[in-house]
Design an enzyme around this catalytic site. Structure first.
Site, PDB file in Angstrom:
ATOM      1  N   ASP A 227       0.800  -1.197  -0.159  1.00  0.00           N
ATOM      2  CA  ASP A 227      -0.136  -0.108  -0.057  1.00  0.00           C
ATOM      3  C   ASP A 227       0.855   1.370  -0.171  1.00  0.00           C
ATOM      4  OD1 ASP A 227      -2.731   1.001   0.407  1.00  0.00           O
ATOM      5  OD2 ASP A 227      -2.164   1.819   2.291  1.00  0.00           O
ATOM      6  N   GLU A 276      14.515 -15.118  -0.303  1.00  0.00           N
ATOM      7  CA  GLU A 276      14.534 -16.157   0.548  1.00  0.00           C
ATOM      8  C   GLU A 276      13.529 -17.115   0.399  1.00  0.00           C
ATOM      9  OE1 GLU A 276      15.298 -15.326   4.607  1.00  0.00           O
ATOM     10  OE2 GLU A 276      16.530 -13.707   4.003  1.00  0.00           O
TER      11      GLU A 276
HETATM   12  C1  GLC Z   1      -4.202   3.109  -0.780  1.00  0.00           C
HETATM   13  C2  GLC Z   1      -5.415   2.120  -0.524  1.00  0.00           C
HETATM   14  C3  GLC Z   1      -6.656   3.086  -0.397  1.00  0.00           C
HETATM   15  C4  GLC Z   1      -6.354   3.671   1.284  1.00  0.00           C
HETATM   16  C5  GLC Z   1      -4.957   4.163   1.077  1.00  0.00           C
HETATM   17  C6  GLC Z   1      -4.444   4.586   2.552  1.00  0.00           C
HETATM   18  O1  GLC Z   1      -4.309   4.054  -1.900  1.00  0.00           O
HETATM   19  O2  GLC Z   1      -5.626   1.397  -1.767  1.00  0.00           O
HETATM   20  O3  GLC Z   1      -7.713   1.980  -0.078  1.00  0.00           O
HETATM   21  O4  GLC Z   1      -7.122   4.239   1.649  1.00  0.00           O
HETATM   22  O5  GLC Z   1      -3.982   3.631   0.472  1.00  0.00           O
HETATM   23  O6  GLC Z   1      -4.143   3.403   3.155  1.00  0.00           O
END
Ligand code: GLC
Ligand code: CA
Length: 560
Positions: A227, A276
């Protein structure tokens, strides 16, 4: 459809370019050609009837996913979380949210999925934790300057009594990116105030996340979707941003928090851990300025892949699509990688609805108060089906978002009282947010939540969802579900053995190319039918007009 032959007078047509990618050996790793299905766990399937999707629900639908033909699933965050941002606010990286199940159930999912030949990718959320995370609790209960605060990004404010935030940075969800704690310090949150940003300059954070990677890999995960993968390195001299720089990364990597060069050092540490674990992979969610910047994330000792959001953002236009595909193949190929293709995810308006709107309408803005009469849902679905055949015919790997295989449209008219996305409140009700693509999946045509669970659903399903139910499409010739099933199976048979692609010229409104196996994919973005090359029709998104492909349609032909 498989035995239909077409004959036309377009026998020998021009070959424009020949894009030959490397890595055509049989030892190519699975992720270079796999199809990964995104499971938004809250809305996929509810195993215990409490209205929220869960691990048990996913387990109950694994056979559906196997039959669909996917190679892997990516599960959106499933950790303990107050769910202020749908789980992207993680309170414990080594457990499962009790609303979704238990770690034991997750272990069961890993092994059952493996038995069915489905890999599982876990969502890693490294930029921020939840404010409920033990670390943040410790940080706010410890004095300024303490090691507990060093895990996050705390600063004194500006102004005579520190009453102004340390910088003018805005949160992605709206409002300031800083919130003040009672002792007067401010902490950074690029997203919601309940998502404090971690301090990646702190070696303890780095060590912790390497351990979290191992935790899931040891349990059977095949890797991670990462993310906000481009935000971990921050300029701790804290410069203010100019008016037009707020949300944009720069081409030089000098933005104070997006896409800075230092992020690559962190990625390399993770890659060393993944190396790994044979066959594991990680894919970056990195919204960076352009392919030149994105390429850096794909170097051999960094991410295996990065989402190609460019493809998702293209208008319904042959020239634009072709240019995007060409650029993506070239750019990824130049660092030995291969593009991913994605049309929808949990952050964007579903593509069946995007393609139903006129090109000049911004779908996200339209959600709020746009003219509903602009919507042409039949056109949207027709284009979505064609886009699926385009995406699935390309070399590289594809990400499907749950429900797209049913042709699901956005739930665009959710009443504002039910909206859950923090974007709605943080934008002072000027952005409706992402709930419309997160509505629970209709599995059957009747029942309190259309088969999602035995009771209600945490977000209401629009009545029209009954028509898109999986049960209504199962075994129905020509349904979108059967189109996806056919395409995924044909893809395995014909399209994954190599990464060759040669462009064909069938006119300016057409994207057409031949893959190494001799399968030709033709997508007609225009209105007029297009004459097709000779061969056996493997699958088509719409009935053909004899040997011609109608507008807004696509076909795969095995050349004779
Ligand atoms: C990313 C995710 C989204 C979230 C953001 C903050 O963009 O896909 O859904 O709100 O990160 O974590
Ligand atoms: Ca449940």
């Amino acid at each position: 459809m498989s035995s239909v032959k077409v004959r036309s007078n377009v026998g020998a047509f021009a070959l424009i370019t020949d894009t030959c990618l490397m890595h055509t050996t049989p030892s190519r790793p699975w992720w270079r050609h796999g199809v990964i299905y995104q499971v938004y766990i809250r809305s996929f399937a509810d195993g215990n009837g409490d209205g929220t999707g869960d691990v048990a629900g996913i387990r109950s639908r694994l056979r559906y996913l196997r039959d669909l033909g996917v190679d892997a699933i990516w599960i959106n965050p499933w950790y303990p979380s107050p769910l202020n941002d749908g789980g992207y606010d993680v309170a414990d990286y080594r457990n499962i949210n009790p609303e979704f199940g238990t770690l034991e159930e997750a272990n069961g999912l890993f092994s059952e999925a493996a038995e069915l030949g489905i890999r599982v990718l876990v969502d890693l959320v490294p930029n921020h934790t939840s404010s409920d995370h033990r670390w943040f609790q410790e940080a706010t209960h410890s004095p300024p300057g303490s090691p507990e605060r060093e895990r996050y990004l705390f600063l004194p404010g500006k102004g005579p009594s520190g009453e102004h935030p340390p910088t003018n940075w805005d949160s992605v969800f709206g409002g300031s990116a800083w919130t003040r704690v009672p002792d007067g310090e401010w902490y950074l949150h690029l997203f919601d105030p309940t998502q404090p940003d971690l301090n990646w300059a702190n070696p303890a954070i780095r060590a912790e996340f390497r351990d979290v990677l191992r935790f899931w890999l040891d349990r059977g995960a095949s890797g991670f979707r990462v993310d906000v993968a481009h935000s971990l390195d921050k300029d701790l001299t804290w410069p203010d941003l100019g008016d037009d720089e707020e949300s944009h990364s720069t081409l030089e990597g000098t933005h104070p928090h997006w896409d800075r060069t230092g992020v690559h050092e962190i990625i390399r540490e993770w890659r060393a851990v993944l190396d790994e674990y044979p066959d594991s992979m990680m894919v970056a969610e990195a919204w960076v300025a352009n392919w030149d910047r994105l390429q850096a994330y794909l170097r051999p000792d960094e991410y295996h892949q990065s989402f190609n959001f460019d493809f998702l953002e293209q208008p319904w236009d042959a020239e634009a699509m072709r240019a995007c595909v060409e650029e993506s193949l070239e750019a990824a190929g130049s660092v030995g990688s291969i593009p991913t293709w994605v049309l929808s995810n949990h952050d964007v308006v579903r593509h069946a609805t995007r393609y139903a709107l006129p090109q000049d309408v911004n779908a996200k803005e339209w959600l709020l108060d746009g003219d509903r009469s602009l919507l042409d849902e039949a056109q949207g679905l027709r284009r979505a089906r064609a886009a699926a055949l385009l995406m699935l015919a390309l070399p590289g790997n594809a990400y499907l978002y749950q429900g797209e295989e049913l042709g699901l449209p956005e739930a665009y008219d959710l009443p504002v009282e039910v909206l859950d996305d923090p974007v709605w409140a943080r934008s002072a009700h000027t952005r409706k947010g992402r709930d419309g693509c997160r509505v629970p999946i209709p599995w059957s045509t009747t029942g309190p939540s259309l088969g999602f669970g035995t009771d209600g659903a945490w977000l209401p399903q629009p009545p029209v969802y009954a028509e898109y139910a999986a049960s209504a499409q199962d075994d129905v010739a020509g349904s979108t579900l059967e189109l996806y099933r056919a395409a995924l199976h044909l893809r395995k048979e014909h399209l994954v053995a190599d990464e060759q692609l040669a462009w064909l010229d069938l006119g300016e409104d057409v994207v057409a190319f031949r893959r190494g196996s001799g399968v030709v994919c033709v997508v007609n973005f225009g209105d007029d039918p297009v004459a097709l090359p000779d061969g056996e029709v493997l699958v088509a998104s719409h009935d053909l007009y004899g040997a011609r492909l109608p507008g807004d349609s696509a076909v795969w032909i095995l050349e004779s």
